[in-house]
Motif scaffolding. Structure first.
Motif, PDB file in Angstrom:
ATOM      1  N   ALA A   1      18.831 -15.214   7.041  1.00 37.61           N
ATOM      2  CA  ALA A   1      19.541 -15.312   8.407  1.00 37.61           C
ATOM      3  C   ALA A   1      18.934 -14.953   9.435  1.00 37.61           C
ATOM      4  O   ALA A   1      19.186 -15.397  10.580  1.00 37.61           O
ATOM      5  N   MET A   2      17.775 -14.235   9.598  1.00 37.04           N
ATOM      6  CA  MET A   2      16.986 -14.011  10.672  1.00 37.04           C
ATOM      7  C   MET A   2      15.973 -15.000  10.866  1.00 37.04           C
ATOM      8  O   MET A   2      15.017 -14.827  11.857  1.00 37.04           O
ATOM      9  N   ASP A   3      15.721 -15.998   9.975  1.00 35.48           N
ATOM     10  CA  ASP A   3      14.621 -17.076  10.128  1.00 35.48           C
ATOM     11  C   ASP A   3      13.470 -16.171  10.160  1.00 35.48           C
ATOM     12  O   ASP A   3      12.417 -16.720  10.810  1.00 35.48           O
ATOM     13  N   ARG A   4      13.068 -15.321   9.282  1.00 36.49           N
ATOM     14  CA  ARG A   4      11.987 -14.574   8.968  1.00 36.49           C
ATOM     15  C   ARG A   4      11.529 -14.794   7.803  1.00 36.49           C
ATOM     16  O   ARG A   4      12.362 -15.091   6.717  1.00 36.49           O
ATOM     17  N   SER A   5      10.214 -14.345   7.445  1.00 44.45           N
ATOM     18  CA  SER A   5       9.705 -14.252   5.966  1.00 44.45           C
ATOM     19  C   SER A   5      10.216 -12.819   5.368  1.00 44.45           C
ATOM     20  O   SER A   5      10.589 -12.028   6.069  1.00 44.45           O
ATOM     21  N   ARG A   6      10.036 -13.056   3.982  1.00 46.84           N
ATOM     22  CA  ARG A   6      10.302 -11.721   3.091  1.00 46.84           C
ATOM     23  C   ARG A   6       9.401 -10.701   3.522  1.00 46.84           C
ATOM     24  O   ARG A   6       9.892  -9.421   3.495  1.00 46.84           O
ATOM     25  N   ASN A   7       8.274 -11.304   3.622  1.00 56.28           N
ATOM     26  CA  ASN A   7       7.007 -10.186   4.097  1.00 56.28           C
ATOM     27  C   ASN A   7       7.331  -9.541   5.244  1.00 56.28           C
ATOM     28  O   ASN A   7       7.254  -8.098   5.443  1.00 56.28           O
ATOM     29  N   TYR A   8       7.838 -10.083   6.447  1.00 54.35           N
ATOM     30  CA  TYR A   8       8.210  -9.618   7.787  1.00 54.35           C
ATOM     31  C   TYR A   8       9.499  -8.541   7.437  1.00 54.35           C
ATOM     32  O   TYR A   8       9.388  -7.401   8.023  1.00 54.35           O
ATOM     33  N   ILE A   9      10.613  -8.855   6.724  1.00 57.38           N
ATOM     34  CA  ILE A   9      11.614  -8.132   6.467  1.00 57.38           C
ATOM     35  C   ILE A   9      11.124  -6.873   5.919  1.00 57.38           C
ATOM     36  O   ILE A   9      11.435  -5.757   6.332  1.00 57.38           O
ATOM     37  N   ILE A  10      10.274  -6.876   4.570  1.00 61.58           N
ATOM     38  CA  ILE A  10       9.862  -5.773   3.957  1.00 61.58           C
ATOM     39  C   ILE A  10       8.848  -4.926   4.962  1.00 61.58           C
ATOM     40  O   ILE A  10       9.220  -3.723   5.007  1.00 61.58           O
ATOM     41  N   ASN A  11       8.129  -5.556   5.747  1.00 57.83           N
ATOM     42  CA  ASN A  11       7.307  -4.780   6.631  1.00 57.83           C
ATOM     43  C   ASN A  11       7.971  -3.908   7.628  1.00 57.83           C
ATOM     44  O   ASN A  11       7.382  -2.975   7.961  1.00 57.83           O
ATOM     45  N   GLN A  12       9.070  -4.634   8.311  1.00 55.42           N
ATOM     46  CA  GLN A  12       9.820  -4.063   9.363  1.00 55.42           C
ATOM     47  C   GLN A  12      10.551  -2.843   8.737  1.00 55.42           C
ATOM     48  O   GLN A  12      10.558  -1.720   9.412  1.00 55.42           O
ATOM     49  N   ALA A  13      11.011  -2.851   7.532  1.00 55.31           N
ATOM     50  CA  ALA A  13      11.870  -1.768   6.706  1.00 55.31           C
ATOM     51  C   ALA A  13      10.745  -0.626   6.600  1.00 55.31           C
ATOM     52  O   ALA A  13      11.484   0.563   6.773  1.00 55.31           O
ATOM     53  N   ILE A  14       9.511  -0.877   6.211  1.00 52.70           N
ATOM     54  CA  ILE A  14       8.746   0.185   5.783  1.00 52.70           C
ATOM     55  C   ILE A  14       8.371   0.976   7.035  1.00 52.70           C
ATOM     56  O   ILE A  14       8.444   2.116   7.107  1.00 52.70           O
ATOM     57  N   GLU A  15       8.030   0.036   8.202  1.00 49.84           N
ATOM     58  CA  GLU A  15       7.857   0.620   9.330  1.00 49.84           C
ATOM     59  C   GLU A  15       8.862   1.693  10.098  1.00 49.84           C
ATOM     60  O   GLU A  15       8.707   2.582  10.338  1.00 49.84           O
ATOM     61  N   GLN A  16       9.953   1.044  10.146  1.00 50.22           N
ATOM     62  CA  GLN A  16      11.243   1.997  10.463  1.00 50.22           C
ATOM     63  C   GLN A  16      11.348   3.200   9.419  1.00 50.22           C
ATOM     64  O   GLN A  16      11.799   4.337  10.336  1.00 50.22           O
ATOM     65  N   TYR A  17      11.329   3.048   8.465  1.00 47.10           N
ATOM     66  CA  TYR A  17      11.544   4.129   7.437  1.00 47.10           C
ATOM     67  C   TYR A  17      10.528   5.374   7.661  1.00 47.10           C
ATOM     68  O   TYR A  17      10.699   6.269   7.742  1.00 47.10           O
ATOM     69  N   LEU A  18       9.134   4.747   7.789  1.00 52.40           N
ATOM     70  CA  LEU A  18       8.054   5.736   8.205  1.00 52.40           C
ATOM     71  C   LEU A  18       8.366   6.410   9.603  1.00 52.40           C
ATOM     72  O   LEU A  18       8.171   7.774   9.571  1.00 52.40           O
ATOM     73  N   GLU A  19       8.691   5.685  10.562  1.00 51.09           N
ATOM     74  CA  GLU A  19       8.943   6.272  11.927  1.00 51.09           C
ATOM     75  C   GLU A  19      10.093   7.172  11.841  1.00 51.09           C
ATOM     76  O   GLU A  19       9.790   8.078  12.531  1.00 51.09           O
ATOM     77  N   ALA A  20      11.034   6.924  11.238  1.00 52.14           N
ATOM     78  CA  ALA A  20      12.116   7.648  11.008  1.00 52.14           C
ATOM     79  C   ALA A  20      11.801   9.035  10.405  1.00 52.14           C
ATOM     80  O   ALA A  20      12.068  10.257  10.764  1.00 52.14           O
ATOM     81  N   ASN A  21      11.069   8.942   9.112  1.00 54.78           N
ATOM     82  CA  ASN A  21      10.734  10.192   8.399  1.00 54.78           C
ATOM     83  C   ASN A  21       9.679  11.106   9.251  1.00 54.78           C
ATOM     84  O   ASN A  21       9.775  12.369   8.936  1.00 54.78           O
ATOM     85  N   ALA A  22       8.761  10.396   9.852  1.00 52.46           N
ATOM     86  CA  ALA A  22       7.977  11.258  10.861  1.00 52.46           C
ATOM     87  C   ALA A  22       8.483  12.050  11.877  1.00 52.46           C
ATOM     88  O   ALA A  22       8.066  13.146  11.894  1.00 52.46           O
ATOM     89  N   TRP A  23       9.462  11.255  12.535  1.00 58.26           N
ATOM     90  CA  TRP A  23      10.337  11.936  13.440  1.00 58.26           C
ATOM     91  C   TRP A  23      10.835  13.224  12.668  1.00 58.26           C
ATOM     92  O   TRP A  23      11.159  14.226  13.450  1.00 58.26           O
ATOM     93  N   GLN A  24      11.618  12.983  11.833  1.00 52.49           N
ATOM     94  CA  GLN A  24      12.429  13.920  11.173  1.00 52.49           C
ATOM     95  C   GLN A  24      11.572  15.195  10.836  1.00 52.49           C
ATOM     96  O   GLN A  24      11.827  16.454  10.853  1.00 52.49           O
ATOM     97  N   MET A  25      10.413  14.868  10.122  1.00 59.98           N
ATOM     98  CA  MET A  25       9.434  15.870   9.618  1.00 59.98           C
ATOM     99  C   MET A  25       8.945  16.753  11.029  1.00 59.98           C
ATOM    100  O   MET A  25       8.929  18.065  11.195  1.00 59.98           O
ATOM    101  N   GLU A  26       8.608  16.077  12.005  1.00 60.33           N
ATOM    102  CA  GLU A  26       8.238  16.725  13.361  1.00 60.33           C
ATOM    103  C   GLU A  26       9.518  17.567  13.702  1.00 60.33           C
ATOM    104  O   GLU A  26       9.040  18.847  14.121  1.00 60.33           O
ATOM    105  N   ARG A  27      10.737  17.259  14.038  1.00 61.77           N
ATOM    106  CA  ARG A  27      11.907  17.886  14.270  1.00 61.77           C
ATOM    107  C   ARG A  27      11.743  19.069  13.260  1.00 61.77           C
ATOM    108  O   ARG A  27      12.245  20.174  13.737  1.00 61.77           O
ATOM    109  N   ILE A  28      11.886  18.847  11.888  1.00 62.94           N
ATOM    110  CA  ILE A  28      12.117  20.015  11.088  1.00 62.94           C
ATOM    111  C   ILE A  28      11.076  21.117  11.459  1.00 62.94           C
ATOM    112  O   ILE A  28      11.394  22.299  11.369  1.00 62.94           O
ATOM    113  N   THR A  29       9.760  20.673  11.499  1.00 59.63           N
ATOM    114  CA  THR A  29       8.749  21.719  11.834  1.00 59.63           C
ATOM    115  C   THR A  29       8.906  22.357  13.006  1.00 59.63           C
ATOM    116  O   THR A  29       8.481  23.553  13.112  1.00 59.63           O
ATOM    117  N   ALA A  30       9.225  21.559  14.087  1.00 59.74           N
ATOM    118  CA  ALA A  30       9.547  22.251  15.304  1.00 59.74           C
ATOM    119  C   ALA A  30      10.805  23.484  15.299  1.00 59.74           C
ATOM    120  O   ALA A  30      10.825  24.339  15.731  1.00 59.74           O
TER     121      ALA A  30
END
Length: 80
Positions: free
Chosen positions: A23-52
């Motif tokens: 649907a996005m005219d992208r590769s499977r690899n692109y989708i997986i890497n974007q998903a992982i990057e977004q997941y890691l960023e969101a969890n890093a932000w959450q951990m920072e907020r929890i720690t604060a």
């Protein structure tokens, strides 16, 4: 774990990934890497907020919940 260790993705998820990639005219690899990057960023932000939050609580720099809710309501013009 070794960095080159293979990963497993459930067959149903691969179908969903492929559908999105098509649907996005992208590769499977692109989708997986974007998903992982977004997941890691969101969890890093959450951990920072929890720690604060923990540090603020330990330093007794917190407000009672009623004050926080009242401030949010006032900011948005909501009645409580």
């Amino acid at each position: 774990r070794a960095a080159s260790e293979p990963i497993t993705i459930r067959t149903a998820k691969v179908s969903e990934i492929d559908a999105l990639a098509n649907a996005m005219d992208r590769s499977r690899n692109y989708i997986i890497n974007q998903a992982i990057e977004q997941y890691l960023e969101a969890n890093a932000w959450q951990m920072e907020r929890i720690t604060a939050g923990i540090e603020a609580a330990q330093a007794d720099k917190v407000l009672p919940a009623d004050e926080v809710f009242a401030g949010i309501a006032a900011k948005h013009g909501w009645s409580r």
